[in-house]
Design an enzyme around this catalytic site. Structure first.
Site, short mmCIF file in Angstrom:
data_model
loop_
_atom_site.label_atom_id
_atom_site.label_comp_id
_atom_site.label_asym_id
_atom_site.label_seq_id
_atom_site.Cartn_x
_atom_site.Cartn_y
_atom_site.Cartn_z
N LYS A 1 -89.58 33.32 -18.13
CA LYS A 1 -89.43 33.67 -16.71
C LYS A 1 -90.62 33.13 -15.94
CE LYS A 1 -86.63 36.26 -14.16
NZ LYS A 1 -85.24 36.51 -14.53
N GLY B 1 -77.87 45.32 -2.39
CA GLY B 1 -78.39 43.95 -2.44
C GLY B 1 -77.29 42.98 -2.05
N GLY C 1 -77.88 39.47 -1.85
CA GLY C 1 -78.32 38.10 -2.17
C GLY C 1 -77.23 37.46 -3.02
N ASN C 2 -77.58 36.47 -3.80
CA ASN C 2 -76.59 35.75 -4.60
C ASN C 2 -75.79 36.70 -5.49
OD1 ASN C 2 -75.98 34.50 -7.41
ND2 ASN C 2 -75.97 32.75 -6.04
N GLY D 1 -75.51 40.16 -5.51
CA GLY D 1 -74.79 41.21 -4.80
C GLY D 1 -73.58 40.66 -4.06
N TYR D 2 -73.78 39.57 -3.36
CA TYR D 2 -72.69 38.99 -2.58
C TYR D 2 -71.52 38.57 -3.47
CZ TYR D 2 -70.02 35.35 -0.21
OH TYR D 2 -69.00 34.58 0.28
#
Ligand code: GLU
Length: 413
Positions: free
Chosen positions: A104, A216, A218-219, A221-222
């Site tokens: 990471k 959320g 963002g990527n 959550g959406y």
């Protein structure tokens, strides 16, 4: 005080070690990354002044294959957090049964306050600073919080400049035009929706009618909300970092996204009631998806959760104490290392396509992902029924056994 992600990762590993009676020497090795690099990246800011940004790359374990994991851009990034996230990547790849290890990266910055040019210079500077420890057979970064195909294109370009030729397999989550995989952009949310479908079956929740709350936007959550909606679920609550909205009659994910793009947030969406991010988590629903950051469901609010099923879109949103409370309450938590593994799994598909220089159509990627997620879910569910532990421990058992088997074969211990 709240536990740090690293404390959480350790508590989870210790618990698993006890259940499976893990060899103490293996346990000791698994507590630490193999390597953590800290870099200071000078960036010429638009005001003509140089600002130095701190960044990290943590490489936890590569017994199953090259290190793999995203790079986040966030003001609260710390070395310990990145270390924990790299440990979780090791388990995630193992749960998904893909031949990759755990890594990471993180950069301490506030990308929302930076110009496009500043972000590009920072991304290139960071990748140039870590280039000697990444590579298609060594460590393969990808998007994470606040990074996207745009940053991956800069990373790739910077690496190729250094090599003098193209090596698209050094990062995944790239734009399709320069070696990205079809379906990678939405893969985490799509994978999560497949896991949700399987978990709902086991719990007797009628998936097509389930009410869903997503924290959320963002990527992850959406796309989670979007694919759950496509399956027929009713999305009754959504939020972003500024706050949330609730409408028991259901929200249109596309309309909320358009509204957010126009106004900068989801709050005050017509017809919905504003709620705080804390209130959002406590809404009555069938399925709750925390898809923002760590430490959202803690011992303070766990007993107020009213969902029947929690799917962790984010990494580390539930603390170990909260895990115990939810388990006692009979709420199933599908852990991050399974629920959001669709992203890294499609990264794996992207990497395979890059190495072969042969690209698959969209439908093939989606089909392969569906199969992979169902298999991963069933493996974990088997361990869940066999060991009579919560789903997180079941996933850990599958992962730790797989990784330690590889370590043993390699003679590490
Ligand atoms: N950042 C994502 C994760 O936490 C994706 C990592 C990857 O594709 O390598 O799983």
């Amino acid at each position: 005080m709240e536990k740090t992600p690293y404390d959480m990762a350790m508590a989870q590993l210790d618990k698993c070690a006890e259940i499976i009676k893990l060899d103490p020497n293996m346990h000791e090795i698994l507590k630490y990354p193999k390597r953590v690099l800290c870099v200071y990246v000078p960036v010429m800011m638009d005001n003509g002044k140089v600002k130095v940004f701190k960044g990290f790359r943590s490489q936890h374990n590569d017994a199953l294959g090259p290190f793999k994991g995203g790079v986040r851009f966030h003001p609260n990034v710390t070395m310990e957090e990145v270390m924990a996230l790299s440990i979780w990547m090791t388990w995630k790849c193992a749960v998904a049964s893909i031949p990759l290890g755990g890594g990471k990266g993180g950069i301490v910055c506030d990308p929302k306050s930076m110009s496009l040019g500043e972000l590009e210079r920072l991304s290139r500077g960071y990748f140039a600073a870590i280039r000697h420890i990444v590579g298609p057979q060594l460590d393969i970064p990808a998007p994470d919080v606040n990074s996207s195909p745009r940053e991956m294109a800069w990373f790739l370009d910077e690496y190729n400049k250094y090599l003098g030729y193209n090596a698209p397999g050094v990062v995944t989550g790239k734009p399709v035009e320069i070696g990205g995989s079809e379906g990678r952009g939405e893969a985490t949310g799509r994978g999560l929706s497949f896991v949700a479908r399987e978990a709902a079956k086991k719990l007797g929740i009628e998936f097509k009618k389930a009410s869903v709350v997503v924290q959320g936007f963002g990527n992850v959550g959406y796309y989670s909300a979007k694919f759950m909606e496509e399956f027929g679920c009713k999305i009754i609550g959504l939020s972003d970092s500024k706050g949330g909205i609730f409408n028991p009659a259901g929200l249109s994910v596309e309309k909320v996204m358009k509204y957010k793009q126009n106004t900068g947030g989801v709050q005050d969406f017509p017809g919905a009631t504003n709620v705080t991010n804390e209130e959002l988590l406590e809404l009555k629903c069938d399925i709750l998806i925390p898809a923002a950051l760590e430490n959202q469901i803690t011992e303070k609010n766990a007993n107020k959760i009213k969902a029947r099923l929690v799917l962790e879109g984010a990494n580390g949103p539930t603390t170990p104490k909260a895990d115990n409370i939810l388990y006692e309450m009979g709420i199933m938590v599908v852990p991050d290392i399974l629920a959001n593994a669709g992203g890294v799994s499609t990264s794996y598909f992207e990497w395979v396509q890059n190495l072969q220089n042969y690209y698959w159509p969209y439908e093939e990627v989606v089909q392969k992902l569906d199969k992979l997620m169902v298999k991963a879910f069933n493996n974990v569910y088997d361990a869940y029924t066999r060991y009579k532990v919560e789903m997180r421990m079941a996933a850990y058992i599958c992962a730790v056994e797989r990784v330690t088997k590889a370590m043993k074969l390699r003679g590490w211990c």
